[in-house]
Design a protein around this motif. Sequence first.
Motif, PDB file in Angstrom:
ATOM      1  N   GLU A  32       0.977  -1.078  -0.065  1.00  0.00           N
ATOM      2  CA  GLU A  32       0.034   0.014   0.057  1.00  0.00           C
ATOM      3  C   GLU A  32       0.844   1.169   0.115  1.00  0.00           C
ATOM      4  O   GLU A  32       1.957   1.402   0.709  1.00  0.00           O
ATOM      5  CB  GLU A  32      -0.871   0.035   1.118  1.00  0.00           C
ATOM      6  CG  GLU A  32      -1.883   1.167   1.219  1.00  0.00           C
ATOM      7  CD  GLU A  32      -2.630   1.205   2.667  1.00  0.00           C
ATOM      8  OE1 GLU A  32      -4.151   1.533   2.200  1.00  0.00           O
ATOM      9  OE2 GLU A  32      -2.261   0.966   3.574  1.00  0.00           O
ATOM     10  N   ILE A  33       0.615   2.163  -0.732  1.00  0.00           N
ATOM     11  CA  ILE A  33       1.416   3.528  -1.174  1.00  0.00           C
ATOM     12  C   ILE A  33       0.250   4.644  -0.780  1.00  0.00           C
ATOM     13  O   ILE A  33      -0.726   4.376  -0.941  1.00  0.00           O
ATOM     14  CB  ILE A  33       2.190   3.539  -2.299  1.00  0.00           C
ATOM     15  CG1 ILE A  33       1.041   3.832  -3.421  1.00  0.00           C
ATOM     16  CG2 ILE A  33       3.109   2.538  -2.478  1.00  0.00           C
ATOM     17  CD1 ILE A  33       1.764   3.982  -4.716  1.00  0.00           C
ATOM     18  N   ASP A  34       0.872   5.768  -0.384  1.00  0.00           N
ATOM     19  CA  ASP A  34      -0.003   6.872  -0.327  1.00  0.00           C
ATOM     20  C   ASP A  34       0.622   7.672  -1.612  1.00  0.00           C
ATOM     21  O   ASP A  34       1.875   8.330  -1.771  1.00  0.00           O
ATOM     22  CB  ASP A  34       0.432   7.802   0.783  1.00  0.00           C
ATOM     23  CG  ASP A  34      -0.221   9.009   1.075  1.00  0.00           C
ATOM     24  OD1 ASP A  34      -0.832   9.600   0.152  1.00  0.00           O
ATOM     25  OD2 ASP A  34      -0.085   9.672   2.056  1.00  0.00           O
ATOM     26  N   LEU A  35      -0.466   7.985  -2.316  1.00  0.00           N
ATOM     27  CA  LEU A  35      -0.233   8.863  -3.750  1.00  0.00           C
ATOM     28  C   LEU A  35       0.255  10.144  -3.498  1.00  0.00           C
ATOM     29  O   LEU A  35       1.075  10.699  -4.225  1.00  0.00           O
ATOM     30  CB  LEU A  35      -1.078   8.653  -4.681  1.00  0.00           C
ATOM     31  CG  LEU A  35      -1.734   7.127  -5.144  1.00  0.00           C
ATOM     32  CD1 LEU A  35      -2.840   7.188  -5.961  1.00  0.00           C
ATOM     33  CD2 LEU A  35      -0.421   6.632  -6.153  1.00  0.00           C
ATOM     34  N   ALA A  36      -0.076  10.749  -2.544  1.00  0.00           N
ATOM     35  CA  ALA A  36       0.187  12.160  -2.185  1.00  0.00           C
ATOM     36  C   ALA A  36       1.673  12.313  -1.753  1.00  0.00           C
ATOM     37  O   ALA A  36       2.180  13.234  -1.526  1.00  0.00           O
ATOM     38  CB  ALA A  36      -0.706  12.557  -0.796  1.00  0.00           C
ATOM     39  N   LEU A 169      12.977  16.286  -2.576  1.00  0.00           N
ATOM     40  CA  LEU A 169      11.763  15.280  -2.222  1.00  0.00           C
ATOM     41  C   LEU A 169      11.330  15.551  -0.840  1.00  0.00           C
ATOM     42  O   LEU A 169      10.020  15.473  -0.592  1.00  0.00           O
ATOM     43  CB  LEU A 169      12.353  13.813  -2.417  1.00  0.00           C
ATOM     44  CG  LEU A 169      12.676  13.371  -3.845  1.00  0.00           C
ATOM     45  CD1 LEU A 169      13.554  12.187  -3.439  1.00  0.00           C
ATOM     46  CD2 LEU A 169      11.527  13.001  -4.523  1.00  0.00           C
ATOM     47  N   ARG A 170      12.181  15.703   0.260  1.00  0.00           N
ATOM     48  CA  ARG A 170      11.761  16.167   1.480  1.00  0.00           C
ATOM     49  C   ARG A 170      10.712  17.074   1.406  1.00  0.00           C
ATOM     50  O   ARG A 170       9.923  17.387   2.346  1.00  0.00           O
ATOM     51  CB  ARG A 170      13.006  16.076   2.328  1.00  0.00           C
ATOM     52  CG  ARG A 170      13.817  14.759   2.497  1.00  0.00           C
ATOM     53  CD  ARG A 170      14.748  14.724   3.713  1.00  0.00           C
ATOM     54  NE  ARG A 170      15.643  13.577   3.479  1.00  0.00           N
ATOM     55  CZ  ARG A 170      15.382  12.343   4.027  1.00  0.00           C
ATOM     56  NH1 ARG A 170      13.856  12.276   4.514  1.00  0.00           N
ATOM     57  NH2 ARG A 170      16.025  11.207   3.837  1.00  0.00           N
ATOM     58  N   ARG A 171      11.125  18.445   0.861  1.00  0.00           N
ATOM     59  CA  ARG A 171      10.476  19.533   0.801  1.00  0.00           C
ATOM     60  C   ARG A 171       8.997  19.304   0.461  1.00  0.00           C
ATOM     61  O   ARG A 171       8.060  19.881   1.002  1.00  0.00           O
ATOM     62  CB  ARG A 171      11.105  20.677  -0.174  1.00  0.00           C
ATOM     63  CG  ARG A 171      10.373  21.786  -0.128  1.00  0.00           C
ATOM     64  CD  ARG A 171      10.318  22.538   1.106  1.00  0.00           C
ATOM     65  NE  ARG A 171       9.588  23.880   0.955  1.00  0.00           N
ATOM     66  CZ  ARG A 171       8.184  23.879   1.251  1.00  0.00           C
ATOM     67  NH1 ARG A 171       7.521  23.028   1.367  1.00  0.00           N
ATOM     68  NH2 ARG A 171       7.609  25.481   1.012  1.00  0.00           N
ATOM     69  N   ARG A 172       8.776  18.189  -0.376  1.00  0.00           N
ATOM     70  CA  ARG A 172       7.494  17.908  -1.039  1.00  0.00           C
ATOM     71  C   ARG A 172       6.881  16.846  -0.148  1.00  0.00           C
ATOM     72  O   ARG A 172       5.795  16.421  -0.465  1.00  0.00           O
ATOM     73  CB  ARG A 172       7.580  17.325  -2.551  1.00  0.00           C
ATOM     74  CG  ARG A 172       7.971  18.517  -3.251  1.00  0.00           C
ATOM     75  CD  ARG A 172       7.806  18.292  -4.848  1.00  0.00           C
ATOM     76  NE  ARG A 172       7.954  19.092  -5.793  1.00  0.00           N
ATOM     77  CZ  ARG A 172       7.469  19.179  -6.986  1.00  0.00           C
ATOM     78  NH1 ARG A 172       6.848  18.087  -7.592  1.00  0.00           N
ATOM     79  NH2 ARG A 172       7.607  20.035  -7.729  1.00  0.00           N
ATOM     80  N   GLN A 173       7.492  16.485   1.007  1.00  0.00           N
ATOM     81  CA  GLN A 173       7.259  15.425   1.898  1.00  0.00           C
ATOM     82  C   GLN A 173       6.986  14.161   1.166  1.00  0.00           C
ATOM     83  O   GLN A 173       6.030  13.325   1.375  1.00  0.00           O
ATOM     84  CB  GLN A 173       5.886  15.941   2.526  1.00  0.00           C
ATOM     85  CG  GLN A 173       6.051  17.284   3.320  1.00  0.00           C
ATOM     86  CD  GLN A 173       4.574  17.602   3.847  1.00  0.00           C
ATOM     87  OE1 GLN A 173       4.223  16.984   4.854  1.00  0.00           O
ATOM     88  NE2 GLN A 173       4.052  18.716   3.673  1.00  0.00           N
ATOM     89  N   ILE A 174       7.956  13.738   0.083  1.00  0.00           N
ATOM     90  CA  ILE A 174       7.716  12.498  -0.531  1.00  0.00           C
ATOM     91  C   ILE A 174       8.463  11.200   0.187  1.00  0.00           C
ATOM     92  O   ILE A 174       9.314  11.651   0.924  1.00  0.00           O
ATOM     93  CB  ILE A 174       8.507  12.479  -1.881  1.00  0.00           C
ATOM     94  CG1 ILE A 174       7.823  13.461  -2.897  1.00  0.00           C
ATOM     95  CG2 ILE A 174       8.315  11.353  -2.552  1.00  0.00           C
ATOM     96  CD1 ILE A 174       6.140  13.302  -3.116  1.00  0.00           C
TER      97      ILE A 174
END
Length: 256
Positions: A32-36, A169-174
């Motif tokens: 399961e992933i979080d697309l956001a 990536l971290r700035r976008r909370q990926i």
Amino acid sequence: MDSENRRSFTSFVREAPAPRRAVIETDPQAVEIDLARTALLVVDMQNDFLHDEGWFAASGIDPAPVRRAIGPVKALTTAARSGGVPVFWVNWGVRPDAANLPAFALERARDNGNRPTYGDPAISGKGRTLVADDWGAANIDELPVEQGDVLVHKHRLSGFWDNELDSILRRRQITTLVFAGINTDRCVFATLSDATYLGYDVVLALDACATTSPQYVADAIPFLVRLLYGAVAGNPAIARAFTSDIDKKPQTGESE
């Protein structure tokens, strides 16, 4: 605090995106992933490796095996954009003077003097070899960087060394990364490995990867990913997950 007083402050609050849960049917089990909080990372789909006049071809390396990834990568990036999942292109793109590359890397790329190394004039006359913003470091025409995509240059096998990829990536909370591109056993695997060491969850999109290495080398990578790093999935399963809540997707935003 009323709205008038609030304007006197700089807010450090980072709003968490609403979860967008999706399931990818992967090997050995579904995840399961979080697309956001998911991004598609596409590695090295650039002229110097894939074009008939690129560095690989001019060096006697047949680009046909890695060109097989073009169609699957195109399909996967289309699905990602449709589902509001950001697409990151991670390409070789060195300084013109190659000043931050170690001597061993320069000599290995030179192949005992048989071909240009990083930063040298290209045999084709199309700029310099794998230099950022030159022809060889640009995406191939079939896979353009589109509005909302992010292009990051690298100068190691891993896309996470001495550049801004992790920061963006971290700035976008990926937190979850899906990997595609070339070469499966080199830059794709090196970047995927470093991603796990940095705390990201990873999925290898095997259909959208390719390599010029022998098949037994290519076969080792999905084995290792399943065993030690994350999950392996085919394009159809990933595309279904990317677009599973397409009616509710947010906009991916402006390009970096």
